[in-house]
Design an enzyme around this catalytic site. Structure first.
Site, PDB file in Angstrom:
ATOM      1  CG  ASP A   1      -8.651  -4.383  -2.577  1.00  0.00           C
ATOM      2  OD1 ASP A   1      -9.858  -4.273  -2.349  1.00  0.00           O
ATOM      3  OD2 ASP A   1      -7.961  -3.486  -3.077  1.00  0.00           O
TER       4      ASP A   1
ATOM      5  CG  HIS B   1      -2.062   0.913   1.106  1.00  0.00           C
ATOM      6  ND1 HIS B   1      -1.979   2.251   1.365  1.00  0.00           N
ATOM      7  CD2 HIS B   1      -3.334   0.676   0.699  1.00  0.00           C
ATOM      8  CE1 HIS B   1      -3.163   2.800   1.131  1.00  0.00           C
ATOM      9  NE2 HIS B   1      -4.003   1.874   0.730  1.00  0.00           N
TER      10      HIS B   1
HETATM   11  N1  CMC Z   1       4.061  -7.541  -4.964  1.00  0.00           N
HETATM   12  C1  CMC Z   1       5.395  -7.530  -5.146  1.00  0.00           C
HETATM   13  N2  CMC Z   1       6.161  -6.432  -4.943  1.00  0.00           N
HETATM   14  C2  CMC Z   1       5.547  -5.316  -4.545  1.00  0.00           C
HETATM   15  C3  CMC Z   1       4.156  -5.248  -4.326  1.00  0.00           C
HETATM   16  C4  CMC Z   1       3.400  -6.413  -4.552  1.00  0.00           C
HETATM   17  N3  CMC Z   1       2.084  -6.429  -4.361  1.00  0.00           N
HETATM   18  N4  CMC Z   1       3.802  -4.008  -3.936  1.00  0.00           N
HETATM   19  C5  CMC Z   1       4.935  -3.306  -3.905  1.00  0.00           C
HETATM   20  N5  CMC Z   1       6.000  -4.096  -4.262  1.00  0.00           N
HETATM   21  C6  CMC Z   1       7.418  -3.696  -4.292  1.00  0.00           C
HETATM   22  C7  CMC Z   1       7.739  -2.837  -5.508  1.00  0.00           C
HETATM   23  O1  CMC Z   1       8.133  -3.624  -6.592  1.00  0.00           O
HETATM   24  C8  CMC Z   1       8.842  -1.971  -4.973  1.00  0.00           C
HETATM   25  O2  CMC Z   1      10.013  -2.752  -4.918  1.00  0.00           O
HETATM   26  P1  CMC Z   1      11.463  -2.063  -5.176  1.00  0.00           P
HETATM   27  O3  CMC Z   1      11.642  -1.066  -4.082  1.00  0.00           O
HETATM   28  O4  CMC Z   1      12.440  -3.198  -5.134  1.00  0.00           O
HETATM   29  O5  CMC Z   1      11.384  -1.424  -6.550  1.00  0.00           O
HETATM   30  C9  CMC Z   1       8.440  -1.710  -3.511  1.00  0.00           C
HETATM   31  O6  CMC Z   1       7.648  -2.859  -3.138  1.00  0.00           O
HETATM   32  C10 CMC Z   1       7.634  -0.434  -3.312  1.00  0.00           C
HETATM   33  O7  CMC Z   1       6.467  -0.509  -4.131  1.00  0.00           O
HETATM   34  P2  CMC Z   1       5.904   0.658  -5.037  1.00  0.00           P
HETATM   35  O8  CMC Z   1       5.354   0.074  -6.293  1.00  0.00           O
HETATM   36  O9  CMC Z   1       6.913   1.755  -5.157  1.00  0.00           O
HETATM   37  O10 CMC Z   1       4.714   1.152  -4.118  1.00  0.00           O
HETATM   38  P3  CMC Z   1       3.531   2.097  -4.541  1.00  0.00           P
HETATM   39  O11 CMC Z   1       3.193   2.869  -3.321  1.00  0.00           O
HETATM   40  O12 CMC Z   1       3.840   2.855  -5.784  1.00  0.00           O
HETATM   41  O13 CMC Z   1       2.353   1.059  -4.892  1.00  0.00           O
HETATM   42  C11 CMC Z   1       0.506  -0.408  -4.642  1.00  0.00           C
HETATM   43  C12 CMC Z   1       1.353   0.683  -3.982  1.00  0.00           C
HETATM   44  C13 CMC Z   1      -0.707  -0.689  -3.761  1.00  0.00           C
HETATM   45  C14 CMC Z   1       0.017   0.068  -6.024  1.00  0.00           C
HETATM   46  C15 CMC Z   1       1.375  -1.685  -4.803  1.00  0.00           C
HETATM   47  O14 CMC Z   1       1.787  -2.142  -3.542  1.00  0.00           O
HETATM   48  C16 CMC Z   1       0.637  -2.795  -5.567  1.00  0.00           C
HETATM   49  O15 CMC Z   1       0.642  -2.809  -6.799  1.00  0.00           O
HETATM   50  N6  CMC Z   1      -0.024  -3.745  -4.813  1.00  0.00           N
HETATM   51  C17 CMC Z   1      -0.824  -4.762  -5.467  1.00  0.00           C
HETATM   52  C18 CMC Z   1      -2.158  -4.176  -5.882  1.00  0.00           C
HETATM   53  C19 CMC Z   1      -3.079  -3.970  -4.696  1.00  0.00           C
HETATM   54  O16 CMC Z   1      -3.240  -4.838  -3.843  1.00  0.00           O
HETATM   55  N7  CMC Z   1      -3.753  -2.799  -4.692  1.00  0.00           N
HETATM   56  C20 CMC Z   1      -4.746  -2.477  -3.670  1.00  0.00           C
HETATM   57  C21 CMC Z   1      -4.338  -1.307  -2.811  1.00  0.00           C
HETATM   58  S1  CMC Z   1      -5.343  -1.156  -1.356  1.00  0.00           S
HETATM   59  C22 CMC Z   1      -6.911  -0.753  -1.941  1.00  0.00           C
HETATM   60  C23 CMC Z   1      -7.005   0.593  -2.540  1.00  0.00           C
HETATM   61  O17 CMC Z   1      -6.570   1.574  -1.944  1.00  0.00           O
HETATM   62  O18 CMC Z   1      -7.581   0.680  -3.632  1.00  0.00           O
END
Ligand code: CMC
Length: 435
Positions: free
Chosen positions: A369, A312
């Site tokens: 989720d 998140h």
């Molecule tokens: N699986 C694997 N790696 C992950 C995941 C994941 N679900 N989420 C984050 N990471 C890694 C990412 O690759 C990055 O690694 P590195 O630092 O080595 O490059 C690190 O963790 C930080 O992630 P980020 O992508 O910079 O984080 P963000 O804040 O941009 O993204 C997120 C947040 C929710 C989009 C992401 O965690 C994600 O895609 N999660 C899966 C989708 C999900 O469950 N979404 C629902 C969110 S909660 C409900 C809502 O608010 O709608």
């Protein structure tokens, strides 16, 4: 409860020129301090750069507070765990719209108002018929909610506080009716009219799963679990869809158009679409022995696969909503009397991921989720409806945030700037001279 300008400031020095400016620091009632950069461009000719808003407060708000490091979510100061335990969705709607919990008489009036706005304009049903039966219900919802502006002209004047309130009530009241209609249309069953003798979640279950041929009685435990799911999704401060609603609304667009924009944003798998994606992922994993294989894929930067329902932007701890939902999942599965192998799989996946160095280091925990899809499928909703349910519940958050913004006397159109990286000026080349 507006922000207070502290006497503290931040000094920014441009090293090449030695020019220094002082920027004020604002303190909210809780949460990180905020550097006020509003005068930065006027004073220096420079912008700040923060494309995904990781360090930017886009507005001030008194509705919802999140401390992602600790795992806190509060509406109007009330902990989400307490609201989920002791409150009802409509009571939380009132809290989000008005900033206070209602007394008994206010609650009675509010429930009456919402109940008596649940019917939709009869002509609206023909709009559904223009869609293919296999359309994703989120695609249908974007269309019909946007079309509300064409049906309810008398609540689109955003300068009139009464019209703003009526639009808010209409959206909260009609979303379950329109969501249930999207479902009914997809399965080829007749639309069900709302019932005024039923509570909000019970009525939604009736419109979704009932048929005209016989009476439908929702299980009180299921209705309560659904109501709780709605509470948990009601608002989440300035997330992508809410920020979209605010930005759309800042131009003076009518509330129905703004909420349609919010629904479109929510649909993405990185946001509300994740609940559908979690279930699809669990089905794809299939059995516990394949978990390590999928965890490796999630960690591999060359593989687009991510562990859906994990991570998140704000929570760097267990999402408090996921904790409540995990418990509700057991309750619902017990009520419907099914053993769900996907729940077993989800729990094992969570256990292994939370011990894995990659997830620990990055503070990736289950989010809201992760468990919601399992409950919703146990209740009987198809996966394509999961994000629609999220939209239904989040409508109150969107509309409360929109209302707060419109009622702010200092409100202006939102207009981000950019760091331009394209060509500098060049001469026009006639077509016969281009390579
Ligand atoms: N699986 C694997 N790696 C992950 C995941 C994941 N679900 N989420 C984050 N990471 C890694 C990412 O690759 C990055 O690694 P590195 O630092 O080595 O490059 C690190 O963790 C930080 O992630 P980020 O992508 O910079 O984080 P963000 O804040 O941009 O993204 C997120 C947040 C929710 C989009 C992401 O965690 C994600 O895609 N999660 C899966 C989708 C999900 O469950 N979404 C629902 C969110 S909660 C409900 C809502 O608010 O709608």
């Amino acid at each position: 409860m507006s922000d207070t300008k502290s006497s503290d400031t931040v000094s920014v020095t441009v090293n090449s020129t030695g020019e220094t400016i002082e920027l004020p620091i604002l303190d909210g009632t809780e949460g990180p301090r905020v550097i006020d950069v509003r005068q930065l461009y006027a004073q220096t000719g420079m912008f700040t750069y923060d494309p995904s808003y990781t360090s930017t407060a886009s507005c001030d708000s008194s509705i919802t507070y999140i401390d992602g490091e600790v795992g806190i979510l509060r509406h109007g100061g009330y902990a989400i765990e307490d609201l989920a335990e002791h409150s009802s969705f409509l009571e939380v709607c009132y809290l989000l719209l008005h900033g206070e919990l209602p007394n008994a008489s206010q609650m009675g009036d509010f429930e009456h108002t919402i109940t008596y706005h649940t019917m939709v304009h009869d002509q609206l049903q023909f709009l559904y018929r223009g869609f293919r039966r296999d359309a994703h219900p989120m695609a249908v919802m974007i269309g019909v909610v946007g079309a509300m502006s064409a049906f309810y002209h008398d609540s689109t004047d955003i300068s009139d506080p009464d019209q703003r309130l009526i639009a808010s009530h209409r959206l909260i009241a009609k979303m379950p009716t329109m969501a249930a209609m999207a479902y009914k249309y997809s399965v080829g069953q007749p639309f069900m009219y709302p019932r005024n003798d039923m509570k909000y979640a019970e009525n939604f279950l009736h419109m979704t799963f009932g048929v005209p041929a016989e009476d439908y009685e929702a299980s009180p435990a299921i209705a309560r679990a659904l109501d709780r799911i709605f509470i948990l999704h009601a608002d989440h401060e300035q997330n992508a869809s809410t920020s979209t609603v605010r930005l759309a609304g800042s131009s003076g667009a009518n509330p129905f158009a703004c909420i349609a924009a919010g629904i479109a944003t929510l649909w993405g798998p990185a946001h509300g679409g994740a609940n559908q994606a979690v279930l699809e992922m669990l089905e794809q994993i299939g059995s516990k022995d394949r978990i390590p294989e999928f965890l490796e894929r999630a960690k591999d930067k060359d593989d687009p696969f991510r562990l859906m329902g994990f991570g998140h932007r704000v929570y760097k701890n267990y999402d408090p909503r996921a904790g409540v939902l995990k418990q509700s999942t057991y309750d619902v599965l017990e009520e419907v009397g099914i053993e769900n192998p996907l729940l077993e799989l989800a729990m094992e996946l969570e256990r292994i991921a939370l011990e894995d160095e990659y997830f620990v280091e990055r503070k990736l925990f289950p989010n809201v989720d992760f468990y919601s899809g399992i409950i919703l499928s146990a209740i009987g909703f198809p996966t394509s409806m999961f994000t629609v349910l999220f939209a239904l519940a989040r409508t109150v958050g969107w509309i409360a945030q929109w209302k707060e913004m419109i009622e702010d006397p200092g409100q202006r159109i939102g207009r981000p700037r950019q760091l331009y990286k394209g060509y500098v000026e060049r001469d026009f080349v006639p077509m016969d001279k281009r390579s």
